[in-house]
Design a protein around this motif. Structure first.
Motif, PDB file in Angstrom:
ATOM      1  N   SER A 278     -40.814 -26.931  31.583  1.00 21.91           N
ATOM      2  CA  SER A 278     -40.919 -26.908  30.122  1.00 21.91           C
ATOM      3  C   SER A 278     -39.604 -27.322  29.490  1.00 21.91           C
ATOM      4  O   SER A 278     -38.589 -27.511  30.166  1.00 21.91           O
ATOM      5  N   ALA A 279     -39.622 -27.428  28.171  1.00 23.34           N
ATOM      6  CA  ALA A 279     -38.412 -27.850  27.454  1.00 23.34           C
ATOM      7  C   ALA A 279     -37.299 -26.811  27.612  1.00 23.34           C
ATOM      8  O   ALA A 279     -36.129 -27.158  27.789  1.00 23.34           O
ATOM      9  N   GLU A 280     -37.677 -25.515  27.581  1.00 26.41           N
ATOM     10  CA  GLU A 280     -36.656 -24.475  27.737  1.00 26.41           C
ATOM     11  C   GLU A 280     -36.059 -24.502  29.144  1.00 26.41           C
ATOM     12  O   GLU A 280     -34.839 -24.369  29.324  1.00 26.41           O
ATOM     13  N   GLN A 281     -36.943 -24.700  30.164  1.00 26.43           N
ATOM     14  CA  GLN A 281     -36.435 -24.762  31.529  1.00 26.43           C
ATOM     15  C   GLN A 281     -35.536 -25.974  31.742  1.00 26.43           C
ATOM     16  O   GLN A 281     -34.504 -25.884  32.404  1.00 26.43           O
TER      17      GLN A 281
ATOM     18  N   LYS B  88     -33.776 -27.430  29.465  1.00 26.55           N
ATOM     19  CA  LYS B  88     -32.509 -27.165  28.787  1.00 26.55           C
ATOM     20  C   LYS B  88     -31.644 -26.210  29.590  1.00 26.55           C
ATOM     21  O   LYS B  88     -30.419 -26.396  29.715  1.00 26.55           O
ATOM     22  N   ALA B  89     -32.276 -25.162  30.181  1.00 25.72           N
ATOM     23  CA  ALA B  89     -31.504 -24.223  30.986  1.00 25.72           C
ATOM     24  C   ALA B  89     -30.926 -24.907  32.221  1.00 25.72           C
ATOM     25  O   ALA B  89     -29.762 -24.667  32.593  1.00 25.72           O
TER      26      ALA B  89
ATOM     27  N   ASP C 260     -28.026 -26.997  31.105  1.00 25.45           N
ATOM     28  CA  ASP C 260     -26.846 -26.170  30.814  1.00 25.45           C
ATOM     29  C   ASP C 260     -26.204 -25.674  32.112  1.00 25.45           C
ATOM     30  O   ASP C 260     -24.963 -25.641  32.221  1.00 25.45           O
TER      31      ASP C 260
END
Length: 519
Positions: free
Chosen positions: A374-377, A379-380, A383
């Motif tokens: 997903s987008a959050e994964q 991004k994580a 990072d």
């Protein structure tokens, strides 16, 4: 005829079965015959003599011709004519008058008493001809309908229709007329397919590669340039130190030569595979067929209706299935498989069927792959990679600073030791000078001076100083060499600089000739 797979003599035979001529088989085709089976709409059992379709309804055609001739003859004789008494001059003037022209008549009372003009003039009986002509026209229409039934040409195919007929009746005529036409279409398809099969057998067996290359314009044989290996650039001489820019240019030239050589070898392998394919009997490995979609069909209206029905059904299907796929209640590959299975019921053509098969294959391949993050994964993960890269960069910087500090400490230590050694030597020299002065005073007073316990060996001192100076020079040269090496900047996925690592310089080949890089 013997085995058809071997080259047997061919013969020319007349209708009575008499052999006229025998020749060797020049082609060696699988089915022996050098022509496809004749296209015969009418076949006779046991013989291949073509039958003219006109011979089936030739008698009806003769009858139609005879009826048309009679109609023409009777039509020519259907003229308005009659007779009147020879002394009736007034009637002659009236018959010679033009349209809407009136002429005077004498003795009108006498004409009226004798029955008038109708009693004096008699007309040719054309009504008898009209009745016969009507019957001839009817007979001709019946003959034409009989010919249409034999040939199978419906009203719609002939382009003749009636406004009173319903659309259903016209569709029925079109379908039944198309059946007769489709039979002829299949015969032409079969003839075209057989010709392609014979061409596929004759081309690899009788045509040379040079001829095929000249006919098609496609490269089949390698050129002299394709056979010449690509030579890499000569390496720099052994022991030569290239500037960073020249080193990069040399590496780029080596990579370009390697890529060109790989492309040349791949091209030669491709040409060799083409030559091997052309020397094989393609008819033994492939089945050549002519699709019916390439022929013109009469029922275009029905095809358009089927296409419109398919598009409407496809839109309704995806409108109903799309939300289920988004909610995860139905997988995408299952939905595509169901859609493809129903789409095969429609005659959509070969290109659409290939696209549907590709959609099914791609859906199955994506189903075997892990689901995308997903987008959050993402991004994580980005990072985390950035933090790791930042930590690696900091660790590399710290290591570089630590190495520099250690080298600086060693340099200072050695400098201090050299300074202390110089001071010790200076002190020993001063002591030796003082002892020399003291010994001279003692000798002047006739006193033997005692031996010097700290007599300095000058040669040993000079050798020690020279060794320390050489060691210090080597250490300084190594430090300068490490700092001046070309370095490669390592960047992360976002393009930010992470660290700098020294570039690997290839070893020099012993005895290699010199080139322009060491100039």
């Amino acid at each position: 005829m013997g085995n058809l797979g071997q080259e047997q003599p061919q013969g020319l035979i007349d209708d009575n079965g008499v052999v006229l001529k025998k020749v060797d088989d020049p082609l060696g085709l699988t089915d022996f015959f050098c022509i496809p089976a004749p296209v015969q709409p009418i076949e006779l059992t046991g013989r291949l003599m073509p039958v003219n379709p006109f011979s089936i309804y030739s008698k009806l055609a003769d009858e139609l011709d005879l009826t048309t001739k009679r109609i023409r003859i009777i039509t020519n004789h259907m003229r308005v004519k009659g007779w009147y008494p020879g002394d009736a001059g007034d009637i002659a003037n009236m018959l010679a008058a033009e349209d809407a022209e009136f002429v005077p008549i004498g003795n009108a009372d006498i004409w009226a008493a004798n029955g008038g003009l109708s009693g004096a003039v008699a007309f040719w009986p054309v009504e008898k001809f009209i009745a016969v002509l009507r019957e001839l026209y009817g007979a001709r229409e019946q003959t034409k309908q009989a010919i249409y039934e034999i040939t199978g040409i419906s009203d719609i195919v002939r382009g003749a229709s009636q406004a009173s007929e319903t659309a259903t009746a016209q569709n029925i005529k079109t379908q039944w007329g198309s059946l007769r036409i489709q039979k002829m279409q299949r015969m032409m398809e079969r003839c075209a397919r057989d010709i392609f099969v014979m061409m596929a057998e004759i081309i690899p067996a009788k045509f040379s590669h040079e001829t095929l290359q000249q006919m098609t314009g496609v490269q089949i044989l390698p050129t002299q340039q394709d056979l010449t290996p690509v030579q890499p650039p000569p390496p720099p001489p052994q022991g030569a130190q290239l500037p960073p820019q020249a080193q990069q240019q040399y590496q780029a030239a080596v990579q370009a030569a390697q890529q060109a050589e790989q492309q040349r070898q791949a091209k030669l392998a491709k040409l060799q595979s083409i030559q091997q394919l052309l020397t094989q009997r393609l008819a033994m490995m492939y089945r050549i067929d002519v699709e019916s979609d390439s022929t013109v069909k009469a029922d275009l209206t029905r095809q358009k209706a089927e296409t419109a029905e398919f598009m409407q059904a496809a839109g309704a299907y995806w409108a109903a299935v799309g939300p289920l796929i988004q909610q995860g209640e139905m997988s995408k590959e299952v939905a595509i498989e169901i859609f493809a299975a129903n789409a095969r019921l429609f005659n959509l053509g070969k290109s659409v069927e290939d696209v549907l098969e590709k959609m099914v294959t791609d859906a199955k391949a994506k189903a075997d792959q892990p689901p995308p993050a997903s987008a959050e994964q993402q991004k994580a993960q980005a990072d985390a990679k950035a933090r790791e890269a930042d930590q690696a960069a900091k660790a590399a910087d710290a290591k570089i600073k630590q190495d520099a500090a250690a080298q600086d400490m060693q340099f200072k230590r050695e400098s201090h030791e050299m300074t202390m050694a110089e001071k010790r030597l200076d002190l020993q020299a001063k002591r030796q000078a003082a002892r020399i002065d003291q010994n001279q005073v003692l000798l002047a007073n006739a006193i033997v001076p005692p031996p010097d316990p700290e007599q300095i060996d000058g040669q040993a001192v000079l050798r020690e100083m020279a060794a320390q100076r050489d060691q210090f020079g080597q250490l300084l040269a190594a430090l300068i060499h490490e700092l001046s090496k070309p370095k490669q900047i390592v960047r992360d996925a976002q393009g930010r600089a992470v660290t700098a690592v020294p570039m690997q310089i290839p070893q020099q080949t012993p005895g290699a000739p010199a080139n322009g890089y060491n100039q």
